[in-house]
Design a protein around this motif. Structure first.
Motif, short mmCIF file in Angstrom:
data_model
loop_
_atom_site.label_atom_id
_atom_site.label_comp_id
_atom_site.label_asym_id
_atom_site.label_seq_id
_atom_site.Cartn_x
_atom_site.Cartn_y
_atom_site.Cartn_z
N LEU A 85 1.10 -0.92 -0.26
CA LEU A 85 -0.10 -0.21 0.08
C LEU A 85 1.08 1.11 -0.68
CD1 LEU A 85 -2.52 -1.08 2.53
CD2 LEU A 85 -2.90 -0.33 0.25
N LYS A 86 0.72 1.95 -0.74
CA LYS A 86 0.85 3.63 -0.49
C LYS A 86 0.45 4.85 -0.17
CE LYS A 86 3.26 2.04 -5.22
NZ LYS A 86 3.20 2.48 -6.77
N PRO A 87 0.41 5.73 0.14
CA PRO A 87 -0.67 7.05 0.52
C PRO A 87 -1.26 7.39 -0.19
CG PRO A 87 1.79 7.51 1.51
CD PRO A 87 1.79 5.58 0.81
N GLU A 88 -0.82 7.56 -1.82
CA GLU A 88 -1.99 7.64 -2.92
C GLU A 88 -2.96 6.61 -3.25
OE1 GLU A 88 1.86 7.29 -3.01
OE2 GLU A 88 1.90 6.70 -5.10
N ASP A 89 -3.24 5.54 -2.18
CA ASP A 89 -4.19 4.63 -2.13
C ASP A 89 -5.26 4.88 -0.75
OD1 ASP A 89 -1.98 1.67 -2.65
OD2 ASP A 89 -3.14 2.43 -4.20
N THR A 90 -5.32 6.00 0.11
CA THR A 90 -5.79 6.49 0.35
C THR A 90 -7.00 6.81 -0.12
OG1 THR A 90 -4.69 7.12 2.34
CG2 THR A 90 -6.08 8.33 2.13
N ALA A 91 -8.41 6.29 0.32
CA ALA A 91 -9.43 7.03 -0.71
C ALA A 91 -10.82 6.53 0.10
CB ALA A 91 -9.70 6.47 -1.88
N LEU A 92 -11.73 6.41 -0.13
CA LEU A 92 -12.85 6.02 0.35
C LEU A 92 -12.92 4.53 -0.99
CD1 LEU A 92 -14.84 5.66 2.16
CD2 LEU A 92 -17.01 7.29 0.79
N TYR A 93 -13.08 3.03 -0.57
CA TYR A 93 -13.59 2.09 -1.64
C TYR A 93 -14.94 2.13 -1.70
CZ TYR A 93 -8.38 2.34 -2.04
OH TYR A 93 -7.13 2.46 -2.78
N TYR A 94 -15.18 1.26 -3.01
CA TYR A 94 -17.11 1.34 -3.41
C TYR A 94 -16.55 0.03 -3.90
CZ TYR A 94 -17.81 6.00 -2.52
OH TYR A 94 -18.38 7.12 -1.78
N CYS A 95 -17.87 -0.90 -3.80
CA CYS A 95 -18.19 -2.40 -5.26
C CYS A 95 -19.01 -1.58 -5.56
CB CYS A 95 -17.88 -3.59 -3.87
SG CYS A 95 -19.89 -3.32 -3.02
N ALA A 96 -18.83 -2.72 -6.42
CA ALA A 96 -19.96 -2.01 -8.13
C ALA A 96 -20.35 -3.08 -8.51
CB ALA A 96 -19.75 -1.36 -8.73
N ARG A 97 -21.99 -2.95 -9.00
CA ARG A 97 -22.72 -4.10 -9.43
C ARG A 97 -22.66 -3.70 -11.13
NH1 ARG A 97 -28.03 -6.39 -10.11
NH2 ARG A 97 -28.40 -4.74 -11.15
N ALA A 98 -21.94 -4.46 -12.04
CA ALA A 98 -22.72 -4.12 -13.56
C ALA A 98 -24.18 -4.06 -13.54
CB ALA A 98 -21.65 -4.99 -14.61
N ARG A 99 -24.56 -2.94 -14.80
CA ARG A 99 -25.13 -3.08 -15.10
C ARG A 99 -26.21 -4.10 -16.18
NH1 ARG A 99 -28.10 2.22 -15.15
NH2 ARG A 99 -25.94 2.56 -15.29
N LEU A 100 -25.38 -4.73 -16.20
CA LEU A 100 -26.12 -5.92 -17.71
C LEU A 100 -25.28 -7.49 -16.91
CD1 LEU A 100 -25.58 -4.35 -20.73
CD2 LEU A 100 -27.47 -4.32 -19.73
N ARG A 101 -26.84 -8.33 -17.03
CA ARG A 101 -25.64 -9.78 -16.80
C ARG A 101 -24.98 -10.16 -17.96
NH1 ARG A 101 -31.46 -13.67 -15.95
NH2 ARG A 101 -31.77 -11.60 -17.98
N TYR A 102 -24.16 -10.97 -16.81
CA TYR A 102 -23.23 -12.06 -18.51
C TYR A 102 -22.37 -10.62 -19.31
CZ TYR A 102 -26.69 -15.02 -17.45
OH TYR A 102 -27.38 -15.94 -16.72
#
Length: 125
Positions: A85-102
């Motif tokens: 890890l680096k200081p520039e990795d500091t952030a709020l991390y989000y997971c996201a789901r793709a809009r389309l299946r497959y």
């Protein structure tokens, strides 16, 4: 649909963290998933993505070789292993789901329709 991130913490430079994203309310294995992050004053940026079948993975150049995305269909959970890890990795991390299946994961913000609330990662000595 619900996405709940966890695992964010304060880490030292060179350290490691593993983020988790617990998914519910949809058939997890049918959708590509990605991690994004947003630092204060900056736009949300793509970090890593994984295809619906888990075969294809994609990384931002800034994290390639340090971060690993994975998924566990039995647990309906997405992971992000973060090493060196680096200081520039500091952030709020989000997971996201793709809009389309497959679909395959990509870096286009518009390709995702559901987001978690985020988990804070701070890298500092």
């Amino acid at each position: 649909v619900q996405l709940v991130e966890s695992g964010g913490a304060l880490a030292q430079p060179g350290g490691s963290l593993r983020l988790s994203c617990a998914a519910s309310g949809f058939t997890f294995s049918n959708y590509a998933m990605s991690w994004y992050r947003q630092a204060p004053g900056k736009e949300r940026e793509f970090v890593a993505g994984i295809s619906w079948g888990g075969v294809g993975t994609y990384y931002a150049d800034s994290v390639k070789g340090r971060f690993t995305i994975s998924r566990d269909g039995g647990k309906n959970t997405l992971y992000l292993q973060m090493n060196s890890l680096k200081p520039e990795d500091t952030a709020l991390y989000y997971c996201a789901r793709a809009r389309l299946r497959y679909s395959s994961a990509d870096a286009d913000l518009q390709s995702y329709d559901y987001w978690g609330q985020g988990t804070q990662v701070t890298v500092s000595s």
